[in-house]
Design an enzyme around this catalytic site. Structure first.
Site, PDB file in Angstrom:
ATOM      1  N   GLY A 260      40.930  57.873  59.077  1.00 18.61           N
ATOM      2  CA  GLY A 260      40.715  58.775  60.207  1.00 18.61           C
ATOM      3  C   GLY A 260      39.766  58.168  61.215  1.00 18.61           C
ATOM      4  O   GLY A 260      39.000  57.259  60.909  1.00 18.61           O
ATOM      5  N   ARG A 261      39.839  58.684  62.422  1.00 12.70           N
ATOM      6  CA  ARG A 261      38.971  58.189  63.486  1.00 12.70           C
ATOM      7  C   ARG A 261      38.747  59.313  64.490  1.00 12.70           C
ATOM      8  O   ARG A 261      39.665  60.065  64.819  1.00 12.70           O
ATOM      9  CB  ARG A 261      39.608  56.981  64.170  1.00 12.70           C
ATOM     10  N   GLY A 262      37.515  59.451  64.952  1.00 10.64           N
ATOM     11  CA  GLY A 262      37.194  60.461  65.949  1.00 10.64           C
ATOM     12  C   GLY A 262      36.410  59.863  67.091  1.00 10.64           C
ATOM     13  O   GLY A 262      36.309  58.632  67.228  1.00 10.64           O
ATOM     14  N   SER A 263      35.839  60.739  67.919  1.00 13.40           N
ATOM     15  CA  SER A 263      35.095  60.275  69.084  1.00 13.40           C
ATOM     16  C   SER A 263      33.860  59.482  68.685  1.00 13.40           C
ATOM     17  O   SER A 263      33.470  58.543  69.374  1.00 13.40           O
ATOM     18  CB  SER A 263      34.674  61.476  69.934  1.00 13.40           C
ATOM     19  N   TYR A 264      33.233  59.873  67.569  1.00 18.86           N
ATOM     20  CA  TYR A 264      31.960  59.282  67.192  1.00 18.86           C
ATOM     21  C   TYR A 264      32.014  58.451  65.918  1.00 18.86           C
ATOM     22  O   TYR A 264      31.097  57.686  65.659  1.00 18.86           O
ATOM     23  CB  TYR A 264      30.918  60.391  66.981  1.00 18.86           C
ATOM     24  N   LYS A 266      34.319  56.629  62.391  1.00 16.35           N
ATOM     25  CA  LYS A 266      35.515  56.162  61.695  1.00 16.35           C
ATOM     26  C   LYS A 266      35.364  56.568  60.236  1.00 16.35           C
ATOM     27  O   LYS A 266      34.271  56.495  59.669  1.00 16.35           O
ATOM     28  CB  LYS A 266      35.628  54.635  61.834  1.00 16.35           C
ATOM     29  N   VAL A 267      36.468  57.010  59.613  1.00 20.12           N
ATOM     30  CA  VAL A 267      36.436  57.414  58.206  1.00 20.12           C
ATOM     31  C   VAL A 267      37.296  56.452  57.401  1.00 20.12           C
ATOM     32  O   VAL A 267      38.453  56.194  57.747  1.00 20.12           O
ATOM     33  CB  VAL A 267      36.934  58.859  58.020  1.00 20.12           C
ATOM     34  N   ASP A 377      33.751  74.419  64.663  1.00 20.77           N
ATOM     35  CA  ASP A 377      34.764  73.381  64.872  1.00 20.77           C
ATOM     36  C   ASP A 377      35.953  73.566  63.935  1.00 20.77           C
ATOM     37  O   ASP A 377      36.506  72.587  63.424  1.00 20.77           O
ATOM     38  CB  ASP A 377      34.152  71.989  64.692  1.00 20.77           C
TER      39      ASP A 377
END
Length: 597
Positions: A260-264, A266-267, A377
């Site tokens: 996974g990856r988001g704005s802030y 990385k997973v 959220d």
């Protein structure tokens, strides 16, 4: 002006005073008298009483305004009250400018820019200079006698006498720094309800003095037993010099693949080298924290992870560690993917599936609310499905903590499609925003689309979000006729634009929970006690072959190698590492399990 050591908190003015790289926080009772005000600031900044100083306050536009007269001080307080700001932001400089209008020594325009500098914050009270500290062991608060323990810098310690208190208790310290600390010198407060019973501690009201500091029983860092652990387990948690024998580092893990990856962040899926247990690691670059407020959500996420770690419908924390360039959260790996991926495969879900998932989500949200946490959220991406088919909420960076009965907050935040109308209107809000988001999520599950679709918009991308917000605020939500009366009813209940009328939004959160449980959508279909015990069979069982199975994760992530880019020495040099002091954390229950392997 009353002394800043007054014990009456209501009506006090909080003075956040910046001076030579430090922030000194102190409190004063109005009315503020100019001479007393200057004497207070000189004392806080350790300046001689005859030393000239220049004082400037920051107005709501971020501009520095000089305080040289009683009239100017009164105007600063008036503006503070009219703007309902929590504190008066002050800058103090030694000496006076050579000519009116010229800057003082050490004054330049960057000193007023938020985030331009890192300030070492000190809370001044009764002569104590308290600093926020992440305490590596449980220590009793000198005031309430509850234990200071957990994630984040929730403990205050005086840098001079080493007195330890909760942040919430620091203004209840009656004795001045350096005085003998006896029981009668402490304002009595009821022990917190969460006090640990039967903890091994020989603390008492007696004190001894050792060297220049205070050696009080409450400040010895006694190890105490975690629930379910033995005395032996607890005592081996830390070695004699305070460093952890269970210290965790990147060398303990083998990074497998990006999930996974988001704005802030990385997973990455990772394997613990010694136990071969699979975890997810959330990786955040430190360089992104270029504003003082940015670090707050990391501390919040850690704190909520601690509260969530033993609850079945919330993702728990294994450990936290850091390198010079990155922060690492080691968390549960949930192999069934998220509801977003599941919805992409199914398009929409039967009502009984939505009923099961929303029931477990209600329990998870109520658990957070009962601990004073607004989630803020909730969305398909943040609802994970475990190997058995139960859900777990994840990603706590948007949470708001310390919300008590009737408390409200006002931060504009959230994922656009799920933001509640009260947030968009700029109103103060509470737990109601989570129940609105649940209504949006349930609509998506049962209708296969958002209730606020703006497909086919001719507006530019820049205006699309504004148009979405306008729809959320103004347009009536149309429930698909294909849904049952029960489903339609609960969607209308959660998607009521008036939070005072919204389903689940009672001042008493337990009463709100009862309203939801007794709604016709759930009544007669769900055994809530069995649901909370995970004794209700999930309607969908993801086919998970092993804990390394990535079938339920998007290939756009899993095809990516989990490589960490090389550190840039110039970037590292600009990072203030002291901002991340105390980030390390190990869940003692997790480590006890690993020791037994």
């Amino acid at each position: 002006m009353s002394s800043p050591t007054s014990l009456e908190e209501d009506g006090d003015i909080k003075l956040k005073t910046r001076f030579q790289g430090q922030v000194v926080v102190l409190y004063a009772r109005p009315p503020l008298i100019l001479d007393d005000f200057f004497a207070l600031l000189k004392d806080a900044c350790k300046q001689h009483k005859k030393q000239d100083i220049t004082v400037k306050w920051i107005d709501e536009d971020g501009d520095p305004i000089s305080i040289d007269s009683q009239m100017e001080l009164d105007e600063a307080v008036r503006c503070l009250n009219s703007s309902q700001e929590a504190e008066l932001n002050i800058h103090v400089f030694v000496g006076k400018p050579e000519l009116p209008g010229l800057p003082c020594q050490g004054e330049d325009k960057t000193v007023y820019r938020r985030g331009a500098r890192r300030w070492k914050k000190i809370y001044l009270y009764n002569g104590h200079r308290f600093q926020a500290k992440r305490l590596n062991r449980r220590i009793q608060c000198f005031i309430c006698h509850d234990y200071i323990w957990g994630i984040g810098r929730q403990g205050f310690r005086c840098v001079d006498c080493r007195l330890c208190v909760h942040k919430k208790c620091h203004r209840h310290v009656r004795t001045h720094c350096g005085q003998a600390l006896q029981g009668p010198n402490i304002i009595p407060m009821a022990p917190a309800s969460g006090s640990l019973k039967g903890a091994r501690s020989n603390t008492s009201s007696s004190t001894t003095r050792s060297g220049g500091g205070i050696d009080n029983g409450a400040f010895h860092e006694h190890e105490i037993e975690s629930p379910g652990s033995t005395s032996h387990d607890a005592s081996r948690a830390m070695n004699g010099n305070g460093s952890s024998k269970w210290a965790v580092s990147l060398n303990d893990f083998r990074l497998l693949t990006v999930i996974g990856r988001g704005s802030y962040a990385k997973v990455v899926q990772a394997e613990h080298v010694s136990t071969r247990q699979i975890y997810a690691i959330k990786i955040i670059k430190k360089e992104m924290f270029n504003e003082d407020e940015d670090i707050d959500w990391v501390q919040t996420e850690k704190s909520v992870f601690e509260a969530a770690s033993n609850y079945p419908f919330l993702v728990g924390l294994h450990s936290c560690f850091q390198t010079e360039s990155r922060l690492f959260f080691v968390i549960e790996f949930v192999p069934g993917g998220d509801l977003m991926f599941h919805m992409q495969q199914q398009r929409k879900l039967p009502e009984e599936h939505a009923r099961f998932y929303s029931g477990e989500i209600i329990l998870a949200l109520h658990f957070l609310h009962s601990r004073g946490i607004i989630y803020r959220d909730l969305k398909l991406d943040n609802v994970l499905i475990d190997a058995e088919g139960h859900i777990k909420l994840t990603d706590y960076g948007m949470c708001k903590e310390n919300i008590k009965d009737g408390d409200l907050t006002s931060t504009f935040c959230g994922t656009p499609n799920y933001i509640a109308p009260e947030i968009l209107r700029g109103d103060e809000y509470g737990f109601s925003v989570d129940w609105w988001a649940l209504g949006v999520l349930m609509f998506e599950m049962m209708a296969g689309r958002s209730p606020f679709d703006i497909v086919g918009m001719q507006n530019s991308e820049e205006n699309t979000e504004d148009y979405l917000f306008q729809i959320i605020l103004e347009r009536q939500i149309r429930i698909p006729r294909s849904l049952s009366v029960r489903a339609s009813g609960i969607l209308k209940g959660f998607l009521n634009k008036d939070p005072t009328e919204r389903l689940g939004c009672k001042l008493d959160i337990n009463e709100g929970l009862r309203d939801m449980k007794e709604h016709q959508f759930f009544r007669g279909f769900i055994d809530w006690e069995a649901l909370e015990q995970k004794a209700v069979a999930p309607p969908y069982h993801p086919a998970v072959e092993s804990d390394r199975d990535l079938t339920h994760f998007d290939h756009q992530f899993t095809d990516e190698l989990p490589q960490l880019s090389p550190d840039n020495p110039d970037v590292i040099a600009r990072i203030d590492q002291s901002e991340f002091d105390g980030f390390e954390y190990v869940n003692p229950l997790q480590m006890s399990r690993e020791d037994s392997v």
